[in-house]
Design a protein around this motif. Sequence first.
Motif, short mmCIF file in Angstrom:
data_model
loop_
_atom_site.label_atom_id
_atom_site.label_comp_id
_atom_site.label_asym_id
_atom_site.label_seq_id
_atom_site.Cartn_x
_atom_site.Cartn_y
_atom_site.Cartn_z
N PRO A 23 0.80 -1.23 0.00
CA PRO A 23 0.00 0.00 0.00
C PRO A 23 0.84 1.28 0.00
N VAL A 24 2.01 1.25 0.62
CA VAL A 24 2.87 2.44 0.60
C VAL A 24 3.37 2.68 -0.82
N GLU A 25 3.72 1.61 -1.52
CA GLU A 25 4.14 1.75 -2.92
C GLU A 25 3.00 2.29 -3.78
N ARG A 26 1.79 1.82 -3.52
CA ARG A 26 0.64 2.31 -4.29
C ARG A 26 0.40 3.79 -4.07
N VAL A 27 0.50 4.25 -2.81
CA VAL A 27 0.32 5.68 -2.54
C VAL A 27 1.41 6.47 -3.23
N PHE A 28 2.65 6.04 -3.11
CA PHE A 28 3.76 6.74 -3.74
C PHE A 28 3.56 6.86 -5.25
N LEU A 29 3.26 5.72 -5.89
CA LEU A 29 3.08 5.73 -7.34
C LEU A 29 1.82 6.50 -7.75
N ALA A 30 0.77 6.38 -6.96
CA ALA A 30 -0.47 7.11 -7.27
C ALA A 30 -0.25 8.61 -7.25
N GLU A 31 0.51 9.08 -6.28
CA GLU A 31 0.78 10.51 -6.20
C GLU A 31 1.75 10.94 -7.30
#
Length: 123
Positions: A23-31
């Motif tokens: 989930p941290v990777e998803r937030v980083f990539l999403a932003e």
Amino acid sequence: MAFPAARTHAIAALDRASPPLDPVERVFLAEKYDIPTWLRPAYVELCARAHPLEDSEAEVLGLQTTARLARARAAVLEEKVQEWRRAVERAQKGEGGITKEDMEVREAKLVERVVDEIFASER
């Protein structure tokens, strides 16, 4: 972006990744790549998990997101404690209890509601 079809394909491939992105990777990539549909599920997962953010995760997420996640996790915990107290009181009074499954559904909805409230300004 110059290649919208490639972007769409890449996002879809990452959505199907096994194992799924953290989930941290998803937030980083999403932003970083403007993928807003990834944010809410990642925030919900981070707020629902048992362990808090690690220092390294907070560094990736940044101050504002980390602070919001901390507020959301605190709000969820506070409401869960209140719900458990009410359940215990009902059980002590001999009133109908609540099943573990019902409590899990309530907790999932609680996390989603809190995330929506805390992160509403991002939409």
